[in-house]
Design an enzyme around this catalytic site. Structure first.
Site, PDB file in Angstrom:
ATOM      1  N   CYS A 162       0.812  -1.255   0.040  1.00  0.00           N
ATOM      2  CA  CYS A 162       0.035  -0.165   0.018  1.00  0.00           C
ATOM      3  C   CYS A 162       0.825   1.336   0.032  1.00  0.00           C
ATOM      4  O   CYS A 162       1.617   1.509  -1.067  1.00  0.00           O
ATOM      5  CB  CYS A 162      -0.989   0.027   1.045  1.00  0.00           C
ATOM      6  SG  CYS A 162      -2.439   1.361   0.992  1.00  0.00           S
ATOM      7  N   HIS A 164      -3.335  -5.428  -0.009  1.00  0.00           N
ATOM      8  CA  HIS A 164      -2.825  -5.900   1.296  1.00  0.00           C
ATOM      9  C   HIS A 164      -2.552  -7.601   1.438  1.00  0.00           C
ATOM     10  O   HIS A 164      -3.539  -7.916   1.704  1.00  0.00           O
ATOM     11  CB  HIS A 164      -3.587  -5.394   2.507  1.00  0.00           C
ATOM     12  CG  HIS A 164      -3.515  -4.073   2.700  1.00  0.00           C
ATOM     13  ND1 HIS A 164      -2.649  -3.532   3.839  1.00  0.00           N
ATOM     14  CD2 HIS A 164      -3.826  -2.830   2.367  1.00  0.00           C
ATOM     15  CE1 HIS A 164      -2.622  -2.252   3.831  1.00  0.00           C
ATOM     16  NE2 HIS A 164      -3.453  -1.815   2.910  1.00  0.00           N
ATOM     17  N   GLU A 166      -1.355  -9.533   2.963  1.00  0.00           N
ATOM     18  CA  GLU A 166      -1.312 -10.258   4.219  1.00  0.00           C
ATOM     19  C   GLU A 166      -2.773 -10.497   4.923  1.00  0.00           C
ATOM     20  O   GLU A 166      -2.829 -11.621   5.638  1.00  0.00           O
ATOM     21  CB  GLU A 166      -0.632  -9.175   5.273  1.00  0.00           C
ATOM     22  CG  GLU A 166      -1.672  -7.852   5.935  1.00  0.00           C
ATOM     23  CD  GLU A 166      -1.396  -6.774   4.705  1.00  0.00           C
ATOM     24  OE1 GLU A 166      -1.484  -5.509   5.318  1.00  0.00           O
ATOM     25  OE2 GLU A 166      -0.779  -6.866   3.765  1.00  0.00           O
TER      26      GLU A 166
END
Length: 601
Positions: free
Chosen positions: A401, A528, A530
């Site tokens: 990001c 993102h 993750e």
């Protein structure tokens, strides 16, 4: 529908979220479908506008919901997909009730906490519990509900009252209350003390709720006489008292519960422990292997985490877990070096020279660099310097990001000689706006106005590292949370200078993934990754970073390419990541802080 409520007493931070997730794992291993709900008693509508210093990271769901980080634990442990409605807040409940009152739904009655607020809470739970979360169209068998905060908090009172009514409403055999409490040891006395738990249970009973199971947190295993005392004074059968003592990693928690037959106690309360109703004994072989594998890891891989919230690890919880999933799958012991980005800046050399020197030593000593997402201009110059160091020294780099936007700005300044290049987030008057505010964004409201949730990214280059890591997928679906984007009008200039935009959205004008082709591993993503990483299915890009940082990238890329020879669709969490499902074992342990700014996980 069966319900398991998890509450906490004595102090906050006992691990209710991990306990609730582990209970879900155990029940799922018994063959039951499980969903989860988190209740946060704060007045905010959601977690989107809260600082990480206040409440840890904001976890983003597929539907764009900005929710409490515990929902991230639920998704990772149970491998499910939740929605924004799985996170109940006081703000949401009151807003729903007020909206009904304005429409006239209450037929002129006086709107009160009881029954209107409490009824709304109960109806919300019943409605959301029926939503399928495991990729099928079938509802769950059991809903695990975690009540945030500690018993006795004023803000929790409407929820306590609602849950007391709810337990009566669904009836005996459909509701199980697990109370997580603390059994401390005073250093002066040296014995385990039960009084805090006794008082916590007394307070819970005074509010109309009776615990069926006690989950006792302690540093060491509970002594047998302590269990007997708790059973006597808390009026809970000794077979329903489980001990959650400190362990080397949190993958052991479901195993602790299983070994103490917690599933039997829960299923008995729920009326499921009888012939023909329990599909199987809990099968946790993957969790056992995962926990054991982690404990045996010795070869370290050091990742420098360069950010502005480095003082609180929960601020980057999902990033830490994704790094962990990847490192364990590649059989490396993860060491995270926390590098406050402010300490890398030139001003820090004059103001705090010791912190400046320490930050640069940590950065230069790392095998790889990760710059996570964030907002605001504090520490931005330090992040730019970190990206420059990684680019110039061929050190593996992953920017997420803001971390991607930072890499673009640094490239413009250092390689393209655009000295004034910047983001309009940090300099609204910049003459070289590399990163701009998205046209559809709101300039007046902060909450839920970003580009949020799962969005599709199409690969533009087939032989790039990112596409290979995603098993040669044509596209990927990943979660987003941003207001700013790379200026599409400057993309051609960047590409002429050597920066490759290998992933874009469906319009082709929104940049999603960048790479430096000649670099060992230099990748930035607007999304993102993750949030979609799982213990048994690590995020491909985090695998790439850790592999590049430990000298395993070429082998990993070959393995990915050979596993899926033709381009296919990729859905992180359920698609191409399954390439690794039966080949890697990894997990989610607790982080242990070491010396200085490093944590050994």
């Amino acid at each position: 529908m069966k319900y398991v409520l998890v509450t906490g007493g004595v102090v906050s931070g006992l691990g209710k979220g991990v306990t609730a997730s582990s209970i879900g794992v155990l029940l799922k291993a018994c063959g039951l479908r499980v969903t989860s709900i988190k209740i946060d008693p704060y007045l905010n509508t959601d977690a989107g506008t809260m600082s990480p210093f206040e409440h840890g990271e904001v976890f983003v769901l597929d539907d764009g919901g900005e929710v409490d980080l515990d929902l991230g634990n639920y998704e990772r442990f149970l491998d499910i997909k939740l929605t924004r409605d799985n996170n109940i807040t006081t703000g949401k409940i009151y807003q729903a009730v007020i909206d009904k009152e304005r429409r006239g739904d209450y037929l002129g009655k006086t709107v009160q906490v009881v029954p209107h607020i409490t009824n709304e809470i109960q109806e919300w739970i019943e409605r959301v519990a029926m939503n399928p979360v495991d990729g099928t169209d079938k509802p769950a068998d059991v809903c695990v509900i975690e009540l945030g905060g500690t018993i006795g908090d004023i803000e929790s009172m409407p929820f306590i009252e609602a849950l007391g009514q709810f337990s009566y409403r669904v009836g005996a055999g459909n509701f199980c209350l697990v109370h997580v409490s603390l059994v401390p040891v005073l250093n002066v006395v040296g014995e385990q003390k039960t009084k805090p738990t006794q008082h916590s249970v007394r307070g819970l009973r005074g509010l109309g709720l009776m615990p069926d199971i006690l989950a006792c947190r302690s540093t060491e295993p509970l002594e047998e006489n302590v269990k007997l005392k708790l059973s006597q004074f808390c009026q809970v059968p000794i077979s329903n008292i489980v001990n959650l003592h400190d362990v080397t990693n949190i993958w052991h928690i479901p195993l602790l519960l299983r070994d103490q037959r917690a599933h039997e106690a829960i299923l008995r309360v729920l009326g499921l422990w009888c012939v023909g109703k329990v599909p199987q004994e809990p099968k946790l072989s993957e969790w056992t292997e995962r926990a054991s594998k982690f404990d045996k890891l010795k070869s370290p891989v050091r990742i420098a985490m360069v950010g502005k919230y480095t003082g609180i690890s929960d601020s980057y919880l999902s990033v830490l877990k994704a790094l962990l999933h990847a490192s364990v799958s590649l059989e490396r012991k993860l060491v995270v070096d926390w590098v406050p980005s402010c300490d890398l800046e030139d001003s820090a050399a004059k103001e705090t020279p010791d912190a400046y020197e320490k930050a640069w030593d940590l950065l230069k000593g790392a095998n790889g660099v990760l710059v996570p997402g964030g907002f605001g201009d504090r520490g931005v110059q330090g992040k730019i310097l970190a990206a420059k160091y990684a680019r110039e020294n061929n050190v593996p780099y992953l920017g997420i990001c803001l971390g991607m936007q930072i890499a673009v700005i640094e490239f413009a300044r250092s390689v393209m000689n655009l000295c004034g290049a910047n983001s309009t987030e940090f300099d609204a008057a910049t003459k070289t706006p590399c990163v701009i505010f998205m046209p559809e964004g709101s300039t007046t409201h902060m909450g839920a106005t970003m580009r949020l949730g799962s969005r599709r990214t199409f690969f533009q280059v087939n032989n790039c590292k990112s596409a290979k890591l995603y098993a040669n997928a044509n596209y990927v679906d990943e979660r987003h949370r941003h207001r700013y984007e790379v200026n599409p009008d400057m993309v051609s200039e960047f590409e002429k200078a050597g920066l490759s935009f290998v992933g874009r959205d469906e319009s082709g004008r929104r940049m999603e993934i960048i790479e430096l082709p000649a670099h060992r591993f230099f990748v930035g993503t607007q999304f993102h990754p993750e949030f979609n990483s799982r213990p048994g299915k690590p995020s491909p890009l985090f695998l790439g970073l850790v592999a590049a940082s430990s000298g395993q990238l070429e082998h990993l890329l070959q393995r990915s390419s050979s596993t899926m020879s033709s381009p296919t669709r990729c859905f992180p969490g359920t698609g191409a990541a399954n390439v690794y499902k039966n080949k890697v074992m990894n997990g989610l342990p607790t982080t242990y802080f070491g010396n200085g700014s490093s944590i050994h996980i």
